[in-house]
Structures are given as structure tokens and as C-alpha cells.
Design a protein around this motif. Structure first.
Motif, PDB file in Angstrom:
ATOM      1  N   TYR A  64      -2.617  11.293  -5.885  1.00 19.17           N
ATOM      2  CA  TYR A  64      -2.121  11.005  -7.226  1.00 19.17           C
ATOM      3  C   TYR A  64      -2.440   9.562  -7.578  1.00 19.17           C
ATOM      4  O   TYR A  64      -2.839   8.747  -6.735  1.00 19.17           O
ATOM      5  CB  TYR A  64      -0.623  11.272  -7.331  1.00 19.17           C
ATOM      6  N   ASP A  65      -2.242   9.245  -8.874  1.00 15.68           N
ATOM      7  CA  ASP A  65      -2.549   7.916  -9.390  1.00 15.68           C
ATOM      8  C   ASP A  65      -1.303   7.067  -9.599  1.00 15.68           C
ATOM      9  O   ASP A  65      -1.399   5.829  -9.650  1.00 15.68           O
ATOM     10  CB  ASP A  65      -3.270   8.036 -10.741  1.00 15.68           C
ATOM     11  N   PHE A  66      -0.147   7.706  -9.735  1.00 18.08           N
ATOM     12  CA  PHE A  66       1.093   7.009 -10.105  1.00 18.08           C
ATOM     13  C   PHE A  66       2.222   7.658  -9.317  1.00 18.08           C
ATOM     14  O   PHE A  66       2.268   8.878  -9.187  1.00 18.08           O
ATOM     15  CB  PHE A  66       1.337   7.160 -11.608  1.00 18.08           C
ATOM     16  N   ILE A  67       3.139   6.825  -8.785  1.00 21.35           N
ATOM     17  CA  ILE A  67       4.222   7.367  -7.971  1.00 21.35           C
ATOM     18  C   ILE A  67       5.483   6.518  -8.147  1.00 21.35           C
ATOM     19  O   ILE A  67       5.401   5.314  -8.404  1.00 21.35           O
ATOM     20  CB  ILE A  67       3.813   7.424  -6.476  1.00 21.35           C
ATOM     21  N   GLY A  68       6.625   7.167  -8.013  1.00 16.03           N
ATOM     22  CA  GLY A  68       7.900   6.468  -8.007  1.00 16.03           C
ATOM     23  C   GLY A  68       8.658   6.816  -6.741  1.00 16.03           C
ATOM     24  O   GLY A  68       8.692   7.977  -6.328  1.00 16.03           O
ATOM     25  N   THR A  69       9.243   5.806  -6.102  1.00 13.41           N
ATOM     26  CA  THR A  69       9.944   6.014  -4.832  1.00 13.41           C
ATOM     27  C   THR A  69      11.182   5.141  -4.781  1.00 13.41           C
ATOM     28  O   THR A  69      11.630   4.612  -5.797  1.00 13.41           O
ATOM     29  CB  THR A  69       9.035   5.654  -3.625  1.00 13.41           C
ATOM     30  N   GLY A  70      11.686   4.955  -3.580  1.00 19.80           N
ATOM     31  CA  GLY A  70      12.739   4.000  -3.331  1.00 19.80           C
ATOM     32  C   GLY A  70      12.174   2.692  -2.811  1.00 19.80           C
ATOM     33  O   GLY A  70      10.969   2.412  -2.929  1.00 19.80           O
ATOM     34  N   PHE A  71      13.014   1.909  -2.167  1.00 17.45           N
ATOM     35  CA  PHE A  71      12.748   0.510  -1.870  1.00 17.45           C
ATOM     36  C   PHE A  71      11.658   0.278  -0.829  1.00 17.45           C
ATOM     37  O   PHE A  71      10.866  -0.652  -0.935  1.00 17.45           O
ATOM     38  CB  PHE A  71      14.051  -0.130  -1.377  1.00 17.45           C
ATOM     39  N   THR A  72      11.595   1.111   0.201  1.00 13.97           N
ATOM     40  CA  THR A  72      10.784   0.794   1.377  1.00 13.97           C
ATOM     41  C   THR A  72       9.304   1.180   1.286  1.00 13.97           C
ATOM     42  O   THR A  72       8.447   0.445   1.793  1.00 13.97           O
ATOM     43  CB  THR A  72      11.399   1.439   2.634  1.00 13.97           C
ATOM     44  N   PRO A  73       8.923   2.330   0.695  1.00 14.06           N
ATOM     45  CA  PRO A  73       7.519   2.764   0.761  1.00 14.06           C
ATOM     46  C   PRO A  73       6.463   1.764   0.314  1.00 14.06           C
ATOM     47  O   PRO A  73       5.406   1.675   0.958  1.00 14.06           O
ATOM     48  CB  PRO A  73       7.519   4.035  -0.098  1.00 14.06           C
ATOM     49  N   PRO A  74       6.664   0.981  -0.760  1.00 18.24           N
ATOM     50  CA  PRO A  74       5.590   0.037  -1.096  1.00 18.24           C
ATOM     51  C   PRO A  74       5.410  -1.052  -0.045  1.00 18.24           C
ATOM     52  O   PRO A  74       4.290  -1.520   0.190  1.00 18.24           O
ATOM     53  CB  PRO A  74       6.016  -0.546  -2.443  1.00 18.24           C
ATOM     54  N   ILE A  75       6.492  -1.454   0.606  1.00 14.87           N
ATOM     55  CA  ILE A  75       6.371  -2.425   1.694  1.00 14.87           C
ATOM     56  C   ILE A  75       5.533  -1.823   2.808  1.00 14.87           C
ATOM     57  O   ILE A  75       4.647  -2.484   3.378  1.00 14.87           O
ATOM     58  CB  ILE A  75       7.758  -2.824   2.226  1.00 14.87           C
ATOM     59  N   THR A  76       5.799  -0.559   3.132  1.00 11.84           N
ATOM     60  CA  THR A  76       5.030   0.116   4.172  1.00 11.84           C
ATOM     61  C   THR A  76       3.554   0.159   3.803  1.00 11.84           C
ATOM     62  O   THR A  76       2.680  -0.118   4.634  1.00 11.84           O
ATOM     63  CB  THR A  76       5.558   1.541   4.379  1.00 11.84           C
ATOM     64  N   GLY A  77       3.259   0.529   2.549  1.00 12.39           N
ATOM     65  CA  GLY A  77       1.875   0.585   2.118  1.00 12.39           C
ATOM     66  C   GLY A  77       1.180  -0.760   2.222  1.00 12.39           C
ATOM     67  O   GLY A  77       0.057  -0.866   2.715  1.00 12.39           O
ATOM     68  N   LEU A  78       1.851  -1.809   1.762  1.00  9.11           N
ATOM     69  CA  LEU A  78       1.273  -3.146   1.851  1.00  9.11           C
ATOM     70  C   LEU A  78       1.055  -3.539   3.315  1.00  9.11           C
ATOM     71  O   LEU A  78       0.038  -4.145   3.658  1.00  9.11           O
ATOM     72  CB  LEU A  78       2.193  -4.157   1.165  1.00  9.11           C
ATOM     73  N   GLY A  79       2.004  -3.169   4.162  1.00 12.94           N
ATOM     74  CA  GLY A  79       1.879  -3.476   5.579  1.00 12.94           C
ATOM     75  C   GLY A  79       0.761  -2.718   6.261  1.00 12.94           C
ATOM     76  O   GLY A  79       0.268  -3.134   7.319  1.00 12.94           O
ATOM     77  N   GLN A  80       0.347  -1.595   5.661  1.00 12.68           N
ATOM     78  CA  GLN A  80      -0.787  -0.826   6.183  1.00 12.68           C
ATOM     79  C   GLN A  80      -2.105  -1.240   5.523  1.00 12.68           C
ATOM     80  O   GLN A  80      -3.132  -0.579   5.700  1.00 12.68           O
ATOM     81  CB  GLN A  80      -0.539   0.671   5.946  1.00 12.68           C
ATOM     82  N   GLY A  81      -2.059  -2.318   4.717  1.00 10.29           N
ATOM     83  CA  GLY A  81      -3.281  -2.829   4.101  1.00 10.29           C
ATOM     84  C   GLY A  81      -3.673  -2.139   2.818  1.00 10.29           C
ATOM     85  O   GLY A  81      -4.807  -2.313   2.348  1.00 10.29           O
ATOM     86  N   ARG A  82      -2.778  -1.380   2.214  1.00 12.85           N
ATOM     87  CA  ARG A  82      -3.091  -0.685   0.971  1.00 12.85           C
ATOM     88  C   ARG A  82      -3.006  -1.647  -0.214  1.00 12.85           C
ATOM     89  O   ARG A  82      -2.033  -2.395  -0.350  1.00 12.85           O
ATOM     90  CB  ARG A  82      -2.128   0.482   0.759  1.00 12.85           C
ATOM     91  N   ASP A  83      -3.992  -1.595  -1.101  1.00 10.65           N
ATOM     92  CA  ASP A  83      -4.043  -2.507  -2.244  1.00 10.65           C
ATOM     93  C   ASP A  83      -3.320  -1.871  -3.425  1.00 10.65           C
ATOM     94  O   ASP A  83      -3.933  -1.333  -4.348  1.00 10.65           O
ATOM     95  CB  ASP A  83      -5.498  -2.821  -2.601  1.00 10.65           C
ATOM     96  N   LEU A  84      -2.025  -1.950  -3.394  1.00  5.96           N
ATOM     97  CA  LEU A  84      -1.204  -1.369  -4.453  1.00  5.96           C
ATOM     98  C   LEU A  84      -0.509  -2.482  -5.228  1.00  5.96           C
ATOM     99  O   LEU A  84      -0.392  -3.617  -4.748  1.00  5.96           O
ATOM    100  CB  LEU A  84      -0.199  -0.368  -3.877  1.00  5.96           C
ATOM    101  N   VAL A  85      -0.034  -2.131  -6.427  1.00  5.16           N
ATOM    102  CA  VAL A  85       0.688  -3.097  -7.252  1.00  5.16           C
ATOM    103  C   VAL A  85       1.950  -2.444  -7.795  1.00  5.16           C
ATOM    104  O   VAL A  85       1.989  -1.243  -8.075  1.00  5.16           O
ATOM    105  CB  VAL A  85      -0.176  -3.638  -8.415  1.00  5.16           C
ATOM    106  N   TYR A  86       2.979  -3.268  -7.938  1.00  5.47           N
ATOM    107  CA  TYR A  86       4.232  -2.801  -8.511  1.00  5.47           C
ATOM    108  C   TYR A  86       4.073  -2.576 -10.012  1.00  5.47           C
ATOM    109  O   TYR A  86       3.394  -3.337 -10.702  1.00  5.47           O
ATOM    110  CB  TYR A  86       5.342  -3.841  -8.316  1.00  5.47           C
ATOM    111  N   ILE A  87       4.743  -1.533 -10.505  1.00  9.76           N
ATOM    112  CA  ILE A  87       4.827  -1.311 -11.942  1.00  9.76           C
ATOM    113  C   ILE A  87       6.159  -1.821 -12.478  1.00  9.76           C
ATOM    114  O   ILE A  87       6.211  -2.670 -13.352  1.00  9.76           O
ATOM    115  CB  ILE A  87       4.633   0.171 -12.286  1.00  9.76           C
TER     116      ILE A  87
END
Length: 315
Positions: A64-87
Motif C-alpha cells: 500500500y501507499d498510505f497507512i495509519g497505525t499506533g505509536f511504535t511501527p514508524p519507529i520500527t520502520g525507521l530502525g530497519q532503514g525504511r525511508d518513510l515520513v510522518y503525515i
């Protein structure tokens, strides 16, 4: 171009938007991707790592292109080297859940959890809450036995004695409270703000301004609709549970929705400070493979778009 949006019941805003049709009025070419139907990511040992859960599918074909979650998943993604940005983020959801034990179990404080089994939906906000609670008492992640358990099954596991404490969330926590007494070890309030949040790939944000603005506007409109029609919104969750062979209580879902903040707001310095502190704690406790700088995942223009929309669709 078809925009693919990942959704599941745990992000109430996107789940309702999936069912009320408001996004399709602004963005006709939408494909909704039910996260529960995607292949599950490899489970991580809750003692030593975090599952990627949602961030990997931003970068995979068929995701998918867009996702909504809770607090932890974006930290996990960034920690795995994923180039994501907060909306954006919701308001604080400090009433949504807390860390509890069985009344009469002898576990009265977080300090009593040393060596005990703590049930969490690992990789979600529940991991963060447990870690912050332990850190406040001078304990480390290795001082407990974390047990990865589905958010809807933890209450039954607690009552059976399979776990000694549980990070419970409503409405599942309400079902436990209706049948047994629980003791609150720590509330979410005072630990962290626990917002919902939304994020995308950096390249999607850079190349799809119009589509992203349409999603943000529709989310604001849909969240305002939830606030005005909480019982109708609750029916989406109940109907979904029944279609999948489960059960759900309409009154409890309505109460849960009434108790949650809705609306998508720009990320704040306070939120980013919380994210950074938790990212540092996760790394220090061996759950995140690398340090991250969460402010690198902020694009200021996105906050300006959200702020511009808020006056027209304020919740």
C-alpha cells in the motif's frame, strides 16, 4: 493512478473511512488493502527484536501507499532503514488502555513485574507502554518475559493465568472488566501521549501531493463524521467482526469510539521528542537494530497542508 491504502480495525479512522465512502468522492481510483489479508511478517522474538508489521508493506509490491497505525511501527520502520515520513497524528489517546494485573495476584506495582510474563501485542504501542513503564522503575526489557499476544486475546490469557500482566485496550479491556477485577499497574496518561499516526514512503509524499491532500481532507471529514455519528461508526466494527465469524458488542464499540480523539493534526515537537526517546530506549534495550533520528522523517509542507484543512473540517 490507483492509490492503495492499508487499513485494519486498530486504526479506527482509516477503518471507518474504508466503509463510509468519503474518500472515493475525492479520489475515485482507490484500492483498499486489508492488512489482515496480507501475508504475516516474520514474527520477532519479543525478547530481542521488533516485527516490522506495517512499514514493510509500504515498500513491497502488492502492499500500500498510505497507512495509519499506533505509536511504535514508524519507529520500527525507521530502525530497519525504511525511508518513510510522518503525515500526522491524532490527539492523545491516554484513555484507550493501560497495564493491568489480576486483582489478588500479588502484582501491585510495575516493580513487581521483575521476572513475570507480560502480555503485549508486540510491535504495537503496547510494547512502548510496557518499556516506558519499566524504564520509569529502573527496569530493563530483559527483566520481564514479554509474551506476544493478540490484542483481543490478551484478556482471556490474563484471566487464565497464562500471563501475569497485560497491556489492555478498549473495547477488549472492557470485556475483562465486566467479568473480573483487574488492578491498574500504570495508566497511559503520564507515560506518553499514545496518538494514532499516519505515514507514507518519502517518494509517495514527494510525487503525489494532490492525492495525499485528498486523503488528508477525507480523513478529517470522516473523523468529524465519527464524532457526530459514533454508533453508526461502531456498526462498521461489529459487522466486520461478525462477517469474520467473531462477535462484538455495539455498545462497547460505541463507548470506545466516544472516548477516543479524532482528527489528523500536524506532528509536533512534543510528539517527536516522545518518538525519539522511545526509539533510543528500544535501541538501548536491544529491540531496535540501529539508532534513528525521527526528525529526519518530517516534511514541513505536509503539516502546512493539514493545518490549512483543519479550519474547514475541524472535529
Amino acid at each position: 493512478m490507483t492509490i492503495r491504502i492499508g487499513y485494519f480495525p486498530n486504526n479506527n479512522s482509516l477503518f471507518v473511512l474504508r466503509h463510509n465512502g468519503l474518500l472515493e468522492r475525492r479520489l475515485p481510483e482507490v484500492e483498499w488493502v486489508d492488512l489482515r489479508e496480507l501475508p504475516a511478517p516474520p514474527r520477532a522474538d519479543p525478547r530481542t527484536g521488533l516485527p516490522t508489521l506495517h512499514s514493510d508493506w509500504l515498500f513491497e509490491e502488492g502492499g500500500y501507499d498510505f497507512i495509519g497505525t499506533g505509536f511504535t511501527p514508524p519507529i520500527t520502520g525507521l530502525g530497519q532503514g525504511r525511508d518513510l515520513v510522518y503525515i500526522g497524528i491524532s490527539g492523545p489517546r491516554v484513555e484507550n488502555g493501560r497495564l493491568v494485573s489480576r486483582a489478588g495476584s500479588g502484582i501491585r506495582t510495575v516493580a513487581d513485574l521483575h521476572g513475570k510474563r507480560v502480555g503485549i501485542a508486540h510491535g504495537s504501542w503496547q510494547t512502548t507502554l510496557a518499556l516506558l513503564a519499566l524504564d520509569r522503575e529502573g527496569l530493563r526489557w530483559s527483566d520481564i518475559t514479554p509474551v506476544d499476544i493478540d490484542v483481543n486475546e490478551g484478556g482471556a490469557a490474563l484471566l487464565r493465568g497464562d500471563i501475569d500482566a497485560w497491556v489492555g485496550a478498549y473495547p477488549a479491556l472492557a470485556e475483562v472488566e465486566a467479568t473480573a477485577q483487574v488492578h491498574t499497574l500504570v495508566d497511559t496518561d503520564g507515560l506518553f501521549s499514545h496518538p494514532s499516526l499516519w505515514f507514507v514512503r518519502r517518494d509517495f509524499a514527494a510525487n503525489h501531493h494532490t492525492e495525499l491532500q485528498a486523503i488528508i481532507t477525507a480523513l478529517q471529514e470522516s473523523d468529524a463524521w465519527i464524532v457526530a455519528n459514533p454508533r453508526d461508526a461502531a456498526r462498521f466494527f461489529v459487522d466486520d467482526a461478525r462477517r469474520r465469524g467473531g462477535t462484538a458488542d455495539l455498545d462497547r464499540w460505541e463507548a470506545a469510539l466516544r472516548g477516543r480523539p479524532f482528527g489528523i493534526n500536524p506532528v509536533t515537537d512534543e510528539f517527536l521528542d516522545e518518538q525519539q526517546r522511545c526509539a533510543d530506549l528500544l535501541h538501548t534495550n536491544g529491540l531496535l537494530p540501529r539508532t534513528v533520528a525521527v526528525r529526519d522523517a518530517v516534511l514541513p509542507w505536509i503539516g502546512e497542508v493539514i493545518e490549512a484543512n483543519r479550519s474547514a473540517t475541524a472535529v
